[in-house]
Design a protein around this motif. Structure first.
Motif, PDB file in Angstrom:
ATOM      1  N   VAL A  53      69.542  38.845  77.949  1.00 34.73           N
ATOM      2  CA  VAL A  53      69.752  39.034  76.516  1.00 34.73           C
ATOM      3  C   VAL A  53      70.881  38.126  76.031  1.00 34.73           C
ATOM      4  O   VAL A  53      70.821  37.583  74.923  1.00 34.73           O
ATOM      5  N   PHE A  72      70.268  41.057  62.255  1.00 34.03           N
ATOM      6  CA  PHE A  72      69.443  41.917  63.104  1.00 34.03           C
ATOM      7  C   PHE A  72      69.241  43.261  62.409  1.00 34.03           C
ATOM      8  O   PHE A  72      70.099  44.129  62.463  1.00 34.03           O
ATOM      9  N   SER A  73      68.090  43.408  61.786  1.00 30.55           N
ATOM     10  CA  SER A  73      67.795  44.628  61.033  1.00 30.55           C
ATOM     11  C   SER A  73      66.958  45.593  61.876  1.00 30.55           C
ATOM     12  O   SER A  73      66.540  45.280  62.986  1.00 30.55           O
ATOM     13  N   LEU A  74      66.694  46.753  61.310  1.00 31.43           N
ATOM     14  CA  LEU A  74      65.862  47.736  61.976  1.00 31.43           C
ATOM     15  C   LEU A  74      64.442  47.203  62.159  1.00 31.43           C
ATOM     16  O   LEU A  74      63.806  47.450  63.176  1.00 31.43           O
ATOM     17  N   ASP A  75      63.965  46.450  61.179  1.00 36.12           N
ATOM     18  CA  ASP A  75      62.626  45.866  61.281  1.00 36.12           C
ATOM     19  C   ASP A  75      62.513  44.936  62.489  1.00 36.12           C
ATOM     20  O   ASP A  75      61.495  44.935  63.186  1.00 36.12           O
ATOM     21  N   GLU A  76      63.538  44.146  62.735  1.00 37.07           N
ATOM     22  CA  GLU A  76      63.529  43.237  63.882  1.00 37.07           C
ATOM     23  C   GLU A  76      63.528  44.019  65.192  1.00 37.07           C
ATOM     24  O   GLU A  76      62.819  43.662  66.140  1.00 37.07           O
ATOM     25  N   SER A  77      64.300  45.096  65.253  1.00 36.35           N
ATOM     26  CA  SER A  77      64.341  45.915  66.465  1.00 36.35           C
ATOM     27  C   SER A  77      62.992  46.568  66.729  1.00 36.35           C
ATOM     28  O   SER A  77      62.523  46.610  67.875  1.00 36.35           O
ATOM     29  N   ILE A  78      62.357  47.070  65.678  1.00 38.03           N
ATOM     30  CA  ILE A  78      61.040  47.692  65.836  1.00 38.03           C
ATOM     31  C   ILE A  78      60.014  46.662  66.262  1.00 38.03           C
ATOM     32  O   ILE A  78      59.153  46.939  67.105  1.00 38.03           O
ATOM     33  N   MET A  80      60.559  43.948  68.069  1.00 37.45           N
ATOM     34  CA  MET A  80      60.786  43.634  69.483  1.00 37.45           C
ATOM     35  C   MET A  80      60.252  44.739  70.390  1.00 37.45           C
ATOM     36  O   MET A  80      59.617  44.465  71.408  1.00 37.45           O
ATOM     37  N   LEU A  81      60.486  45.977  70.017  1.00 40.24           N
ATOM     38  CA  LEU A  81      59.978  47.095  70.806  1.00 40.24           C
ATOM     39  C   LEU A  81      58.451  47.131  70.782  1.00 40.24           C
ATOM     40  O   LEU A  81      57.812  47.390  71.805  1.00 40.24           O
TER      41      LEU A  81
END
Length: 149
Positions: A53, A72-78, A80-81
């Protein structure tokens, strides 16, 4: 860099260390009873993942030339997951397949000549539908190992 990381992870997975990690993932109690130090392996796996990472973050920093927390927003994290879930966990190729699949959806919709607001809704609908269909028909992901029953 992607090829080097994927190649290194593939070699690591085939090593005794990788097989020990798989044993701990599958059944930690059985692995510990065989003398595999599960806690130490988990810490080492976390350190390797953190290093990868860090490499990705350094590459992004070089590309963007400026980083702040709003990058790095919540949308980006979702997203990636979702890439990991769609591609499949437990293998090296899974997240790559998931990334290619989820990045291809907006690119295909770009050629559909939809208005921008409608394209965003269709993209979210396609992501959700893909996740539901995969969880129902292929829970191990697109690149996951198929198990015959």
């Amino acid at each position: 860099m992607v090829a080097a990381c994927v190649g290194g992870l593939a070699l690591l997975k085939r090593s005794p260390f990788g097989r020990s990690l798989q044993a701990v993932r599958d059944d930690e109690l059985a692995a510990r009873s065989l003398g595999i130090p599960a806690r130490r392996l988990k810490i080492q796996a976390f350190a390797i993942a953190s290093a990868l990472v860090g490499v990705a973050g350094a590459m992004y920093a070089a590309y963007a030339s400026y980083i702040d927390p709003t990058s790095f927003s919540l949308d980006e994290s979702i997203l990636m997951l979702s890439m990991v879930i769609v591609g499949g966990t437990g293998n090296v190729l899974g997240p790559l397949v998931g990334a290619v699949t989820l990045i291809a959806i907006p690119e295909v919709l770009r050629f559909a000549a939809l208005p921008e607001a409608a394209a965003a809704s269709v993209r979210l609908l396609a992501y959700g539908l893909l996740l539901v269909v995969l969880m129902r028909l292929r829970p191990q992901g697109l690149a996951g190992r198929y198990r015959f029953e």
